[in-house]
Design a protein around this motif. Structure first.
Motif, PDB file in Angstrom:
ATOM      1  N   ARG A 267       0.736  -1.229  -0.001  1.00  0.00           N
ATOM      2  CA  ARG A 267       0.068  -0.010  -0.067  1.00  0.00           C
ATOM      3  C   ARG A 267       0.872   1.126  -0.109  1.00  0.00           C
ATOM      4  N   TRP A 270       2.631   1.747  -3.391  1.00  0.00           N
ATOM      5  CA  TRP A 270       1.594   2.203  -4.400  1.00  0.00           C
ATOM      6  C   TRP A 270       1.513   3.849  -3.995  1.00  0.00           C
ATOM      7  N   VAL A 283      -3.993   3.403  -6.983  1.00  0.00           N
ATOM      8  CA  VAL A 283      -4.092   2.052  -6.792  1.00  0.00           C
ATOM      9  C   VAL A 283      -4.497   1.630  -5.371  1.00  0.00           C
ATOM     10  N   HIS A 284      -5.646   0.905  -5.225  1.00  0.00           N
ATOM     11  CA  HIS A 284      -5.714   0.661  -3.708  1.00  0.00           C
ATOM     12  C   HIS A 284      -5.663  -0.869  -3.433  1.00  0.00           C
ATOM     13  N   PRO A 285      -4.736  -1.210  -3.189  1.00  0.00           N
ATOM     14  CA  PRO A 285      -4.542  -2.822  -3.052  1.00  0.00           C
ATOM     15  C   PRO A 285      -5.646  -3.264  -1.954  1.00  0.00           C
ATOM     16  N   GLN A 349     -13.441  -5.329  -7.509  1.00  0.00           N
ATOM     17  CA  GLN A 349     -12.398  -4.474  -8.136  1.00  0.00           C
ATOM     18  C   GLN A 349     -12.665  -3.095  -8.116  1.00  0.00           C
ATOM     19  N   THR A 352     -13.292  -0.031  -4.236  1.00  0.00           N
ATOM     20  CA  THR A 352     -12.010   0.504  -3.931  1.00  0.00           C
ATOM     21  C   THR A 352     -11.691   0.670  -2.490  1.00  0.00           C
ATOM     22  N   CYS A 369      -9.658  -9.376 -10.116  1.00  0.00           N
ATOM     23  CA  CYS A 369      -9.441  -8.485  -8.858  1.00  0.00           C
ATOM     24  C   CYS A 369      -7.939  -8.054  -9.162  1.00  0.00           C
ATOM     25  N   ARG A 371      -6.354  -5.508  -8.120  1.00  0.00           N
ATOM     26  CA  ARG A 371      -5.895  -4.767  -7.063  1.00  0.00           C
ATOM     27  C   ARG A 371      -5.741  -5.837  -5.739  1.00  0.00           C
ATOM     28  N   GLU A 373      -3.601  -8.070  -4.092  1.00  0.00           N
ATOM     29  CA  GLU A 373      -2.028  -8.362  -4.257  1.00  0.00           C
ATOM     30  C   GLU A 373      -1.449  -9.237  -3.100  1.00  0.00           C
ATOM     31  N   PRO A 398      -2.432  -4.151 -11.718  1.00  0.00           N
ATOM     32  CA  PRO A 398      -3.574  -3.143 -11.634  1.00  0.00           C
ATOM     33  C   PRO A 398      -3.769  -2.024 -12.907  1.00  0.00           C
TER      34      PRO A 398
END
Length: 832
Positions: A267, A270, A283-285, A349, A352, A369, A371, A373, A398
């Motif tokens: 996080r 990113w 990006v919102h893991p 997905q 977020t 999905c 995001r 990870e 992503p």
């Protein structure tokens, strides 16, 4: 298309068009045909097929358009149909919402309407279903609609079988009761004839192919996408990293805490990356937690309350909005003080705000999905198939591209607390052998993976590597200089480097075409009369591929001069030029009294090889000048923006030097235990959390780099890892092919008030390609000697380091003349 397709996707569309044209010729002889798109999971089969449908409807230089074609999209899951419909709408402007029709129980038409895609779910086709039976409210069954359309359109009615590996297996009872639904389409039945043209799309089409070959006269034509091309594209994450406990760490909650820390690390990474790149779409893991099954009175055997407490100990307070589950239960569940809502897998997905998602069994295919990870599985060792199915949903990147210089952001981390070494091996086997669910990517154990990050004390030396010339040996789809120039100009405009670039480049192209038109007039005094008065248009049997003129070897053809044919030829000229330049030319020369004249002029100009070559040459010269003029401005952009300029260079027909972008981090396996062969080295430009760098080097490499480390003027050095996307590389010719070469070391030295970079390549004289690599390095030095201090080829003989410096003109000439290893040995004897 609204998005830019990857090279392998564009190549697949071209090959599919070729296969369809072959199939249509056979279809004219009365034999039903099939084409198979065999493409790895995660490669974008829907996007490829969408681009194919667009080309079928609109036509191209290689395919005559079929605006009335009909596409029947068949799948075995309603979710797949809805997802495919949404993806087509999102990626292609040709299909409007009313062109993408989900067939429901109210559907009642004599034939399918042309120019549209109809989505049909196999489950709706049983005998007890409303679609297959007439009644007071139904005039036509779906079988009659299909049969009528097939009879009317024949080769313009396309049956697309989505995930064609499904539906092949039947129980004995099902086989005795009726033919499978799919077999009805393939073989025909009392209700429908065999569908003339079928396109199957799957990662594993073997069963579908077997059925076609054994039960019908169809020999399917295959379009296979190589897995290595998908991996090279950056569309998929590069590796799955497995973590499992050793005997001294048996607690599943301990590993959950470790997984939470990895999620937090990703996080934060990113957040840093998106801030650096000024990305407006962060990006919102997400973290996926797979829990055990329950019983009659228990939701799950996994202690959910303890799991959430463990997560909050690592991550801080977690709100209910950040939690969700995808259990079979359709209601929210209460765990401690948390109320965890239910979410459909297909929505994860886009939702977020959700950080933690709980699963039990693997979900159906048809959702992805990217995001997600990090995955933690509480399931036991016998459930490795379920784990593989779930992690396969997380494998896309992503941002649909490789994240340059940040290897952690190109991975999926998988934590398995209830697996031992043997169990992990079973998971690895499943991950590597189940292409239905998991694409072909690397799987590595995480315990010994180390991330080396830039040593900030040596940041100036790292910056010195930025922009060094790099040559890639990739299967990159080449582009004409005309297209490359417009792409470069658009980038310069977007990044506010030159806001006039696009208009100036269009002006150059139009002026060049005008100059060639004037030349054609001088060479042929009847040129204007032919344009104005011809009743037929002569079309030469040539094509221009990526700016290269190619004679097809056939006779020229003539077409009647009418508005339809003029527009068709004009559109083909537009496909040759690209970027809508045909319209720009027409607008620049528009004549209200004779609007077709500039269209025909452009067609005639591009039918002339000399004109085509002149345009390519002029655009190539402008590209070179723009890169020189704005070199500093481009280097000041973010890494993701600079990669776009590298791509413009990479698509040149003749290989051009890209610019090296030093990575933010390097992820490699390291074993610091005694006897492992790994050693610690000083002055490396990238270090671990303890400020150290460890590597496993052979005796030659160790002797060479230690000699450099001991020099007072050496500021730092870089291990130039083979095959890393960021690594400095060049090409060499050996065995009739072009191959990549990665010199072992880059050394940065202090020189007066600045720095010099050296290339050092220790290389064994016993290797067959020794002389070929030496020649490749010499050619590289010939082009880029001014970018380096030394470019040395090195041997260690009897403990003594022998060097030849290819930045020395005389030495370089000698090496360029060698044709075998014996010749290179002689150079070493004379020079070193």
């Amino acid at each position: 298309m609204k998005l830019e397709l990857m090279d392998f996707q564009l190549n697949a569309v071209d090959l599919l068009i070729k296969r369809l044209k072959q199939a249509k010729r056979e279809l004219d002889d009365g034999d039903p045909q099939a084409v198979i798109l065999s493409s790895p999971t995660g490669s974008g089969k829907t996007v490829i097929t969408t681009a194919l449908m667009e080309e079928i409807l609109e036509g191209s230089e290689q395919f005559d358009g079929e605006p009335d074609a009909v596409f029947l999209w068949l799948s075995d899951q309603p979710e797949l149909n809805e997802q495919s419909r949404k993806k087509i709408a999102d990626t292609c402007s040709r299909f409007r919402p009313h062109d993408l029709i989900i067939i429901d129980s109210n559907f009642d038409r004599e034939t399918f309407e042309g120019g549209k895609v109809f989505f049909l779910n196999i489950q709706k086709l049983g005998k007890d279903k409303l679609l297959t039976s007439k009644g007071d409210m139904r005039q036509y069954t779906i079988w009659e609609t299909i049969a009528n359309t097939s009879k009317t359109l024949r080769g313009k009615f396309y049956l697309i079988v989505d995930e064609a590996h499904r539906g092949m297996r039947q129980t004995k009872n099902e086989a005795n009761a009726q033919e499978s639904i799919l077999q009805k389409f393939v073989k025909g039945s009392g209700e429908i004839p065999p569908i003339d043209l079928i396109l199957g799309m799957s990662a594993t089409p073997q069963r579908f192919v077997k059925m076609l070959e054994s039960e019908t006269n169809r020999t399917p034509r295959k379009c296979e996408i190589p897995t290595e091309e998908v991996r090279a594209s950056g569309l998929l994450k590069e590796r799955i990293i497995l973590f499992y406990p050793d005997a001294n760490d048996p607690s599943d909650m301990t590993l959950l805490a470790t997984a939470a820390r990895r999620w937090k690390e990703i996080r934060d990474a990113w957040n840093v990356y998106t801030e650096e790149q000024k990305d407006k779409q962060p990006v919102h893991p997400a973290m996926v937690i797979q829990v055990e099954d329950g019983s009659d009175n228990r939701l799950t055997k996994t202690d959910l309350e303890q799991a959430l407490k463990t997560l909050e100990q690592e991550l801080g307070p977690i709100s209910d909005e950040e939690l969700a589950h995808s259990f079979q239960e359709d209601q929210a569940i209460t765990v401690g003080h948390h109320k965890i809502r239910k979410i459909e897998a297909s929505r994860i997905q886009e939702e977020t705000g959700i950080k933690i998602i709980l699963f039990k069994m693997a979900l159906t295919t048809g959702w992805d999905c990217p995001r997600a990870e990090v995955m933690m599985s509480f399931r036991r060792a016998q459930d490795h198939t379920l784990i593989a199915q779930l992690i396969g949903r997380m494998i896309r990147t992503p941002l649909a591209r490789r994240i340059e210089g940040r290897e952690l952001l190109n991975t999926v981390s998988l934590y398995l607390p209830h697996y031992d070494k043997e169990g992990v091996n079973q998971v690895v086997t499943r991950l590597k052998s189940d292409p239905d669910y998991v694409p072909p990517i690397d799987v590595e154990e995480g315990a010994k993976l180390v991330i080396f990050r830039q040593d900030q004390a040596r940041k100036d030396a790292i910056d010195e590597l930025s922009g060094l010339p790099v040559y890639k040996v990739d299967k990159i789809r080449k582009a004409s200089n005309t297209r490359r120039l417009m792409r470069l100009s658009r980038l310069l405009y977007m990044h506010e480097i030159d806001i006039e670039a696009s208009e100036e480049s269009k002006k150059l192209i139009i002026e060049t075409l005008d100059e060639e038109k004037d030349r054609l007039r001088r060479d042929d005094p009847d040129f204007d009369r032919k344009v104005a008065e011809c009743t037929e248009i002569k079309v030469n049997a040539v094509t221009i591929e990526q700016g290269t003129w190619r004679d097809l070897g056939g006779s020229s053809i003539t077409v009647r001069r009418d508005d339809h044919n003029i527009d068709d030829l004009f559109n083909r000229a537009g496909q040759t030029l690209g970027e809508g330049l045909n319209v720009d030319y027409w607008q620049a020369h528009y004549d209200e009294d004779d609007p077709t004249r500039p269209k025909l002029e452009l067609v005639f100009i591009l039918q002339n090889q000399q004109a085509s070559d002149a345009l390519e040459k002029e655009c190539g010269r402008r590209i070179e000048n723009l890169f020189i003029k704005y070199k500093t401005a481009i280097r000041n952009l973010t890494s993701s923006e600079r990669e776009k300029y590298n791509k413009v260079k990479g698509t040149a027909k003749e290989q051009e030097a890209l610019e090296m972008l030093p990575p933010a981090e390097i992820m490699v396996g390291v074993d610091k235990n005694d006897g492992s062969g790994y050693s610690r080295f000083d002055k490396h430009l990238y270090v671990d959390g303890q400020g150290e760098y460890w590597a496993k080097l052979n005796t030659w490499e160790t002797a060479v780099i230690q000699a450099e480390i001991d020099k007072q003027d050496v500021v730092g050095w870089l291990r130039n890892y083979d095959r890393k996307h960021w690594a400095l590389s060049m090409s060499y010719e050996f065995g009739g092919t072009s191959n990549p070469m990665y010199p072992d070391f880059l050394v940065v030295r202090q020189k007066d008030d600045g720095y010099l970079v050296d290339i050092l390549e220790p290389h064994s004289s016993s290797l067959n390609d020794n002389y070929a690599k030496a020649r490749g390095l010499a050619k590289y030095a010939q082009q880029h000697y001014s970018s380096f201090g030394r470019i040395e080829l090195i041997r260690v003989v009897g403990g003594k380091i022998k060097r030849i410096d290819l930045n020395d003109d005389d030495t370089r000439r000698k090496v360029l003349m060698v044709n075998d290893n014996a010749g290179l040995d002689l150079v070493f004897d004379v020079v070193s």
